[in-house]
Write a protein that holds these residues in place. Structure first.
Motif, PDB file in Angstrom:
ATOM      1  N   TRP A 188       0.833  -1.209   0.000  1.00 34.87           N
ATOM      2  CA  TRP A 188       0.000   0.000   0.000  1.00 34.87           C
ATOM      3  C   TRP A 188       0.865   1.255   0.000  1.00 34.87           C
ATOM      4  O   TRP A 188       0.585   2.205  -0.719  1.00 34.87           O
ATOM      5  CB  TRP A 188      -0.943   0.005   1.188  1.00 34.87           C
ATOM      6  CG  TRP A 188      -1.709   1.281   1.279  1.00 34.87           C
ATOM      7  CD1 TRP A 188      -1.526   2.274   2.186  1.00 34.87           C
ATOM      8  CD2 TRP A 188      -2.739   1.732   0.406  1.00 34.87           C
ATOM      9  NE1 TRP A 188      -2.391   3.302   1.936  1.00 34.87           N
ATOM     10  CE2 TRP A 188      -3.144   2.993   0.844  1.00 34.87           C
ATOM     11  CE3 TRP A 188      -3.357   1.181  -0.709  1.00 34.87           C
ATOM     12  CZ2 TRP A 188      -4.138   3.721   0.212  1.00 34.87           C
ATOM     13  CZ3 TRP A 188      -4.350   1.904  -1.337  1.00 34.87           C
ATOM     14  CH2 TRP A 188      -4.735   3.151  -0.884  1.00 34.87           C
ATOM     15  N   SER A 213       0.353   3.833  -3.017  1.00 34.65           N
ATOM     16  CA  SER A 213      -0.576   4.908  -2.671  1.00 34.65           C
ATOM     17  C   SER A 213      -0.350   6.171  -3.497  1.00 34.65           C
ATOM     18  O   SER A 213      -1.317   6.831  -3.892  1.00 34.65           O
ATOM     19  CB  SER A 213      -0.491   5.225  -1.183  1.00 34.65           C
ATOM     20  OG  SER A 213       0.769   5.758  -0.852  1.00 34.65           O
ATOM     21  N   LYS A 272      -3.161   7.875  -5.921  1.00 35.86           N
ATOM     22  CA  LYS A 272      -3.552   9.278  -5.817  1.00 35.86           C
ATOM     23  C   LYS A 272      -3.404   9.995  -7.157  1.00 35.86           C
ATOM     24  O   LYS A 272      -4.270  10.778  -7.547  1.00 35.86           O
ATOM     25  CB  LYS A 272      -2.699   9.983  -4.755  1.00 35.86           C
ATOM     26  CG  LYS A 272      -3.105   9.659  -3.348  1.00 35.86           C
ATOM     27  CD  LYS A 272      -2.136  10.163  -2.313  1.00 35.86           C
ATOM     28  CE  LYS A 272      -2.003  11.648  -2.307  1.00 35.86           C
ATOM     29  NZ  LYS A 272      -1.183  12.128  -1.170  1.00 35.86           N
ATOM     30  N   TYR A 282      -8.899  18.396  -0.863  1.00 36.68           N
ATOM     31  CA  TYR A 282      -9.059  18.034   0.548  1.00 36.68           C
ATOM     32  C   TYR A 282      -9.346  16.554   0.788  1.00 36.68           C
ATOM     33  O   TYR A 282      -9.258  16.094   1.933  1.00 36.68           O
ATOM     34  CB  TYR A 282     -10.184  18.856   1.180  1.00 36.68           C
ATOM     35  CG  TYR A 282     -11.516  18.684   0.511  1.00 36.68           C
ATOM     36  CD1 TYR A 282     -12.344  17.632   0.807  1.00 36.68           C
ATOM     37  CD2 TYR A 282     -11.950  19.608  -0.443  1.00 36.68           C
ATOM     38  CE1 TYR A 282     -13.567  17.465   0.188  1.00 36.68           C
ATOM     39  CE2 TYR A 282     -13.163  19.458  -1.070  1.00 36.68           C
ATOM     40  CZ  TYR A 282     -13.968  18.391  -0.756  1.00 36.68           C
ATOM     41  OH  TYR A 282     -15.153  18.239  -1.378  1.00 36.68           O
ATOM     42  N   ILE A 283      -9.668  15.781  -0.217  1.00 35.87           N
ATOM     43  CA  ILE A 283     -10.105  14.398   0.007  1.00 35.87           C
ATOM     44  C   ILE A 283      -8.979  13.531   0.583  1.00 35.87           C
ATOM     45  O   ILE A 283      -9.227  12.660   1.411  1.00 35.87           O
ATOM     46  CB  ILE A 283     -10.690  13.776  -1.293  1.00 35.87           C
ATOM     47  CG1 ILE A 283     -11.500  12.524  -0.973  1.00 35.87           C
ATOM     48  CG2 ILE A 283      -9.603  13.433  -2.287  1.00 35.87           C
ATOM     49  CD1 ILE A 283     -12.804  12.795  -0.344  1.00 35.87           C
ATOM     50  N   TRP A 284      -7.726  13.803   0.185  1.00 27.08           N
ATOM     51  CA  TRP A 284      -6.622  12.984   0.666  1.00 27.08           C
ATOM     52  C   TRP A 284      -6.296  13.298   2.126  1.00 27.08           C
ATOM     53  O   TRP A 284      -5.817  12.423   2.853  1.00 27.08           O
ATOM     54  CB  TRP A 284      -5.403  13.147  -0.230  1.00 27.08           C
ATOM     55  CG  TRP A 284      -5.741  12.811  -1.642  1.00 27.08           C
ATOM     56  CD1 TRP A 284      -5.721  13.644  -2.708  1.00 27.08           C
ATOM     57  CD2 TRP A 284      -6.205  11.548  -2.135  1.00 27.08           C
ATOM     58  NE1 TRP A 284      -6.138  12.982  -3.843  1.00 27.08           N
ATOM     59  CE2 TRP A 284      -6.435  11.695  -3.517  1.00 27.08           C
ATOM     60  CE3 TRP A 284      -6.447  10.310  -1.558  1.00 27.08           C
ATOM     61  CZ2 TRP A 284      -6.893  10.665  -4.324  1.00 27.08           C
ATOM     62  CZ3 TRP A 284      -6.903   9.278  -2.363  1.00 27.08           C
ATOM     63  CH2 TRP A 284      -7.113   9.456  -3.727  1.00 27.08           C
ATOM     64  N   ASP A 285      -6.554  14.521   2.568  1.00 30.12           N
ATOM     65  CA  ASP A 285      -6.362  14.843   3.990  1.00 30.12           C
ATOM     66  C   ASP A 285      -7.408  14.139   4.847  1.00 30.12           C
ATOM     67  O   ASP A 285      -7.105  13.670   5.943  1.00 30.12           O
ATOM     68  CB  ASP A 285      -6.453  16.348   4.214  1.00 30.12           C
ATOM     69  CG  ASP A 285      -5.290  17.090   3.593  1.00 30.12           C
ATOM     70  OD1 ASP A 285      -4.205  16.477   3.487  1.00 30.12           O
ATOM     71  OD2 ASP A 285      -5.469  18.253   3.223  1.00 30.12           O
ATOM     72  N   ILE A 286      -8.630  14.057   4.330  1.00 32.44           N
ATOM     73  CA  ILE A 286      -9.690  13.361   5.069  1.00 32.44           C
ATOM     74  C   ILE A 286      -9.381  11.873   5.182  1.00 32.44           C
ATOM     75  O   ILE A 286      -9.571  11.262   6.238  1.00 32.44           O
ATOM     76  CB  ILE A 286     -11.050  13.579   4.380  1.00 32.44           C
ATOM     77  CG1 ILE A 286     -11.476  15.039   4.495  1.00 32.44           C
ATOM     78  CG2 ILE A 286     -12.110  12.656   4.972  1.00 32.44           C
ATOM     79  CD1 ILE A 286     -12.710  15.385   3.688  1.00 32.44           C
ATOM     80  N   LEU A 287      -8.857  11.282   4.106  1.00 29.40           N
ATOM     81  CA  LEU A 287      -8.533   9.859   4.105  1.00 29.40           C
ATOM     82  C   LEU A 287      -7.218   9.552   4.815  1.00 29.40           C
ATOM     83  O   LEU A 287      -6.883   8.385   5.023  1.00 29.40           O
ATOM     84  CB  LEU A 287      -8.471   9.332   2.671  1.00 29.40           C
ATOM     85  CG  LEU A 287      -9.794   9.345   1.910  1.00 29.40           C
ATOM     86  CD1 LEU A 287      -9.591   8.887   0.488  1.00 29.40           C
ATOM     87  CD2 LEU A 287     -10.818   8.466   2.606  1.00 29.40           C
ATOM     88  N   GLY A 288      -6.463  10.596   5.156  1.00 26.73           N
ATOM     89  CA  GLY A 288      -5.213  10.382   5.877  1.00 26.73           C
ATOM     90  C   GLY A 288      -4.062   9.930   5.016  1.00 26.73           C
ATOM     91  O   GLY A 288      -3.183   9.211   5.467  1.00 26.73           O
ATOM     92  N   MET A 289      -4.050  10.370   3.789  1.00 27.54           N
ATOM     93  CA  MET A 289      -2.966   9.968   2.878  1.00 27.54           C
ATOM     94  C   MET A 289      -2.092  11.143   2.545  1.00 27.54           C
ATOM     95  O   MET A 289      -2.432  12.159   2.189  1.00 27.54           O
ATOM     96  CB  MET A 289      -3.545   9.378   1.601  1.00 27.54           C
ATOM     97  CG  MET A 289      -4.289   8.097   1.859  1.00 27.54           C
ATOM     98  SD  MET A 289      -5.062   7.400   0.405  1.00 27.54           S
ATOM     99  CE  MET A 289      -3.684   7.128  -0.644  1.00 27.54           C
TER     100      MET A 289
END
Length: 112
Positions: free
Chosen positions: A40, A44, A48, A105-112
Motif C-alpha cells: 500500500w 498509494s 492518488k 481536501y479528500i486525501w487529507d480526510i482519508l489520511g494519505m
C-alpha cells in the motif's frame, strides 16, 4: 468403468493443482500485514495520481454534461409550463462543485 474415469479426473485435477499451485509467503517471515502495508505504501502515490488525473476529471465531465443538459430541459419545461424547476440543476451543480474541489481536501480526510 465410470468410477475409473471419475478417479482419473480427480487425480488429474489434483496433479494439476499441485503443479500450478505455488506456496505464497509474506517476505519469508509470515508477516502478512507488513506485506500489505508495504504494498500500500508503494502504490498509494500512484493511486492518488490516477484518481486526481483520471477519475475526478471523468466524473467532472459527466456531471458537467448532465448539469447543462438538465439546465436545458428545465428551461424548455419553463417555456412550456411557465414554472422553472430548480431542484435537479441545483443538485447537479452542487455535485459538480464538490467533485471539482475534492482533490484539494479528500486525501487529507482519508489520511494519505
Amino acid at each position: 468403468m465410470k468410477k475409473k474415469k471419475w478417479l482419473v479426473m480427480v487425480m488429474l485435477v489434483f496433479v494439476l493443482s499441485l503443479t500450478f499451485g505455488t506456496t505464497v509467503c509474506a517476505a519469508g517471515t509470515g508477516d502478512v500485514a507488513g506485506a500489505i502495508e508495504g504494498t500500500w505504501n508503494d502504490a498509494s502515490e500512484q493511486i492518488k495520481t490516477v484518481v486526481n488525473k483520471v477519475v475526478f476529471p471523468a466524473i467532472d465531465l459527466i456531471l458537467a454534461v448532465f448539469f447543462f443538459a438538465k439546465l436545458g430541459t428545465a428551461y424548455f419545461d419553463y417555456r412550456k409550463h411557465g414554472q422553472f424547476e430548480w431542484a435537479a440543476p441545483a443538485i447537479l451543480f452542487a455535485c459538480l462543485v464538490f467533485t471539482l474541489t475534492a482533490p484539494a481536501y479528500i486525501w487529507d480526510i482519508l489520511g494519505m
